[in-house]
Design an enzyme around this catalytic site. Structure first.
Site, mmCIF file in Angstrom:
data_model
loop_
_atom_site.group_PDB
_atom_site.id
_atom_site.type_symbol
_atom_site.label_atom_id
_atom_site.label_comp_id
_atom_site.label_asym_id
_atom_site.label_seq_id
_atom_site.Cartn_x
_atom_site.Cartn_y
_atom_site.Cartn_z
ATOM 1 N N ASN A 83 0.830 -1.192 0.000
ATOM 2 C CA ASN A 83 0.000 0.000 0.000
ATOM 3 C C ASN A 83 0.878 1.261 0.000
ATOM 4 O O ASN A 83 2.099 1.170 -0.107
ATOM 5 C CB ASN A 83 -0.962 -0.025 1.191
ATOM 6 C CG ASN A 83 -2.336 0.505 0.834
ATOM 7 O OD1 ASN A 83 -2.457 1.547 0.204
ATOM 8 N ND2 ASN A 83 -3.367 -0.211 1.245
ATOM 9 N N HIS A 113 24.312 2.848 10.337
ATOM 10 C CA HIS A 113 25.555 3.577 10.543
ATOM 11 C C HIS A 113 26.173 3.160 11.871
ATOM 12 O O HIS A 113 25.463 2.761 12.797
ATOM 13 C CB HIS A 113 25.292 5.085 10.557
ATOM 14 C CG HIS A 113 24.606 5.580 9.325
ATOM 15 N ND1 HIS A 113 25.285 6.000 8.210
ATOM 16 C CD2 HIS A 113 23.294 5.692 9.020
ATOM 17 C CE1 HIS A 113 24.427 6.371 7.281
ATOM 18 N NE2 HIS A 113 23.205 6.186 7.742
ATOM 19 N N GLY A 140 0.359 -1.566 9.194
ATOM 20 C CA GLY A 140 0.716 -0.191 8.867
ATOM 21 C C GLY A 140 1.728 0.418 9.821
ATOM 22 O O GLY A 140 1.746 0.143 11.021
ATOM 23 N N ARG A 181 1.372 -14.538 20.167
ATOM 24 C CA ARG A 181 0.751 -15.867 20.161
ATOM 25 C C ARG A 181 0.966 -16.534 18.816
ATOM 26 O O ARG A 181 1.323 -15.892 17.838
ATOM 27 C CB ARG A 181 -0.743 -15.797 20.475
ATOM 28 C CG ARG A 181 -1.619 -15.188 19.400
ATOM 29 C CD ARG A 181 -3.090 -15.315 19.798
ATOM 30 N NE ARG A 181 -4.012 -14.765 18.843
ATOM 31 C CZ ARG A 181 -4.522 -15.419 17.798
ATOM 32 N NH1 ARG A 181 -4.126 -16.671 17.542
ATOM 33 N NH2 ARG A 181 -5.398 -14.852 16.993
#
Length: 203
Positions: A83, A113, A140, A181
């Protein structure tokens, strides 16, 4: 060993030498074209994204905008969907399996870094490979850090920061991301939390 070879071996390297800056520029040009493709030319997207990534399955869909460093260091399998606002820092190799779904605002960072300021100011950086298995859903605003392996059939909850490997067949969430779980056969009948499917063709 030149700097590009060092980068591909996950060794410290300098990103502006041995043609690396030029490769990133060429990738930026391709990404610019992809991200600015008019909606009525939607049919061209698949060819454009396949020209950016190192290898893909036949069926691939990445919503714009998309960002990456090289593109050639990214391999995705069949039925890949990402997305909006996927960012992949593909200094190291990123390998993604089949049937992977990625929600908005996900970041995959192979790049890093040195911690010590003197070492960091030397200009050296690194990339450590990341791999994601088959049948994975990344929620998301997840951030996946260098060196992580995510197993098969995994769900990563939204907002997670994945700093360590995640085994197969689990739900993992949090900062840092932890397994909460296993995914079991009982989960098959639910589409969201305790809500059961009211159709039969989901099986």
């Amino acid at each position: 060993m030149n700097q590009k070879e060092r980068m591909h071996k996950n060794l410290p390297y300098k990103a502006w030498l041995d043609g690396l800056a030029e490769e990133r520029l060429e990738c930026k040009k391709k990404i610019y074209e992809y991200n600015h493709l008019p909606p009525e030319r939607w049919g061209e997207r698949t060819d454009l994204i396949k020209n950016i990534l190192g290898s893909t399955g036949e069926n691939i869909h990445i919503e714009e905008p998309f960002r990456c460093d090289y593109g050639s260091n990214i391999e995705v399998g069949e039925n890949f969907f990402a997305n909006y606002n996927l960012t992949v820092l593909d200094v190291g190799k990123v390998t993604i399996g089949d049937n992977v779904q990625i929600a908005p605002n996900v970041s995959i960072y192979t790049a890093g870094h040195p911690v010590h300021p003197d070492s960091r100011n030397s200009g050296y950086e690194y990339g450590i490979d990341i791999s994601i298995g088959d049948n994975v859903w990344i929620g998301g605003s997840t951030c996946i850090l260098p060196g992580v392996h995510i197993g098969n059939n995994v769900v990563i909850g939204a907002g997670s920061v994945v700093t360590k490997d995640i085994p197969d067949n689990v739900i993992a969430v949090g900062n840092p991301c932890r397994v909460i779980r296993e995914i079991t056969e009982e989960d098959r009948k639910y589409y969201y939390k305790d809500k059961e499917f009211d159709v039969e063709d989901y099986r």
